[in-house]
Scaffold this active site. Structure first.
Site, PDB file in Angstrom:
ATOM      1  N   SER A  72      15.261  25.154  -1.648  1.00  0.00           N
ATOM      2  CA  SER A  72      14.048  25.752  -2.151  1.00  0.00           C
ATOM      3  C   SER A  72      13.306  24.873  -3.147  1.00  0.00           C
ATOM      4  CB  SER A  72      14.369  27.103  -2.797  1.00  0.00           C
ATOM      5  OG  SER A  72      15.252  26.967  -3.893  1.00  0.00           O
ATOM      6  N   LYS A  94      10.750  22.825 -11.288  1.00  0.00           N
ATOM      7  CA  LYS A  94      10.700  23.902 -10.299  1.00  0.00           C
ATOM      8  C   LYS A  94      10.236  25.195 -10.963  1.00  0.00           C
ATOM      9  CE  LYS A  94      13.772  26.084  -6.840  1.00  0.00           C
ATOM     10  NZ  LYS A  94      15.152  26.033  -6.291  1.00  0.00           N
ATOM     11  N   SER A 154      19.872  23.995  -2.546  1.00  0.00           N
ATOM     12  CA  SER A 154      18.482  23.662  -2.851  1.00  0.00           C
ATOM     13  C   SER A 154      18.306  22.396  -3.669  1.00  0.00           C
ATOM     14  CB  SER A 154      17.821  24.836  -3.592  1.00  0.00           C
ATOM     15  OG  SER A 154      17.818  25.990  -2.780  1.00  0.00           O
TER      16      SER A 154
END
Length: 438
Positions: A142, A68, A166
């Site tokens: 996210s 990420k 997330s």
């Protein structure tokens, strides 16, 4: 720990080569922000293979990883989903460094909701990340790109973060396993803060064994991380033979559709049957009230402390919904923050009492999986609903494992098992028993 990448008998370079070929045909370019040069990744894989040949113990040898893009990888820009914010770190985040030391190969940086603020995967200038199976639906955020990379087979492992859900919502929507460990067990050094007190590094994988193995590699005290925590020596390693599983009252599931309620009831019945578990109904109210403090209370000030000044001076570069949320924390008074800390302490006591005598609580990971158009029509409302059963976990110091649990309303449906801090192995034991049964 045994090697976790040997089941397909491919060498580390072969696994990397396969990953890049899958990336080429995946039709999910928006899942990535930055890919490493393939030759560079292959050279690193060859070095891993040589270390194996020399007798090195590398439990993640050749495991490919999507990271990420709010987690540092040396030499690759960290954007946090905002090009104007980008910087190139000279060193890996501690979590990434530990994965690579165990033989894992980073493929690149994955897309995310900007500044890790959102649960849909649509708040990114690099494009809305689409569901791996249904391009009309959101991937979940996210950590959207990391989860889609795993679900499509582009990467074996997805590294995410989880502050409000997330690491769990994308797992549910992509039909993969997501682990959100106890706060501080995996160092957050080298991670762009979202809400520093409640940030957590999480993982996605197709199997529980790989996800659990990655957590085991990353976990451990970091003397340079002030929020790092050690696993107590007396932390339980297994769940009881006949566990007690808490479930919410029916009226606290009102956001679920009839289809989703059936999927949840089916999952609960499977837990009861497979684990010989006793289901215990509890009042979820203190959990839900705590969850609302993360965005609707004074803790949003931590988001402003992390990136608020940057956003205030770069409004044109920031998603308007992200900017509204983060800048809203700039006016929070110290007295309000202290007041919410006290509220949270009292809610922790109530939540602890509600779980007394139970080994885990079983919840839907998210009430529904919206389409991209639904999110565009109601971005704040959809996001709030998606976090109903996730936002409280870190505030209440819980650990969690998210598992696929079929489908509902045309989208994927998932469940989450949660437990108090340092009961990570208890959850893994329960999840493993469920996985074996299916």
């Amino acid at each position: 720990m045994p090697a976790l990448a040997s089941s397909d008998a491919l060498s580390a370079p072969e696994r990397v080569h396969r990953a890049y070929r899958r990336i080429e045909v995946s039709d999910r370019p928006e899942a990535w922000i930055e890919l490493r040069d393939e030759h560079e990744a292959l050279a690193e894989a060859a070095a891993v293979q040589r270390r194996l040949g020399a007798g090195a113990r590398l439990p993640l040898a050749g495991v490919t990883v999507a990271v990420k893009d709010n987690v540092d990888v040396a030499g690759l820009p960290t954007t946090a989903g905002c090009p104007a914010y980008a910087y190139t770190p000279p060193t890996d985040a501690e979590s990434v460094a530990r994965l690579r030391a165990a033989g894992a190969i980073v493929l690149g940086k994955a897309n995310l909701d900007q500044f890790a603020t959102g649960l849909t995967g649509t708040r990114s200038p690099y494009g809305a990340v689409r569901d791996a199976r249904d391009p009309d639906r959101v991937a979940g955020g996210s950590s959207s790109g990391s989860a889609v990379a795993v679900a499509t087979g582009m990467a074996d492992l997805g590294l995410g973060t989880d502050t409000a859900g997330s690491g769990r919502v994308p797992a549910a929507f992509q039909g993969v396993v997501g682990i959100k460990p106890t706060l501080g067990l995996v160092p957050t050094r080298g991670v762009v803060p979202a809400c520093r007190s409640f940030d957590c590094v999480s993982v996605f994988a197709a199997t529980l064994a790989l996800a659990r193995g990655a957590i085991a590699v990353m976990a451990g005290h970091d003397a340079q991380d002030p929020r790092s925590r050690r696993l107590p020596g007396d932390a339980p390693a297994f769940a009881p033979e006949r566990p007690r599983i808490a479930v919410p009252r029916p009226e606290q599931l009102e956001l679920l559709s009839p289809d989703a309620l059936v999927a949840l009831a089916t999952a609960a019945a499977r837990c009861q049957r497979t684990l010989d578990a006793e289901l215990v109904e509890i009042d979820l109210e203190p959990f839900l009230t705590a969850g609302r403090l993360l965005y609707e209370g004074a803790f949003v000030a931590e988001r402003f402390a992390a990136v608020g000044e940057f956003i205030a001076s770069h409004r044109e570069a920031v998603d308007p919904h992200v900017a509204t949320i983060v800048l809203g924390g700039g006016g929070v008074s110290a007295a309000s923050y202290v007041g919410d800390v006290e509220k949270l302490e009292r809610l922790r006591l109530r939540a602890r009492d509600a779980l007394r005598g139970c080994d885990t609580v079983l919840l839907p990971t998210a009430p529904f999986q919206p389409t991209i158009e639904q999110v565009r029509a109601d971005p704040i409302g959809c996001n709030r609903r998606l976090g109903t059963y996730t936002t409280f976990a870190n505030l209440l110091d819980l650990c969690a494992v998210a598992l696929p649990a079929g489908h509902a309303d045309g989208g994927c449906f998932g469940i989450t098992l949660l437990a108090p801090s340092f009961r990570d192995d208890v959850l893994a034991d329960l999840a493993g028993r469920l996985e074996l049964a299916t």
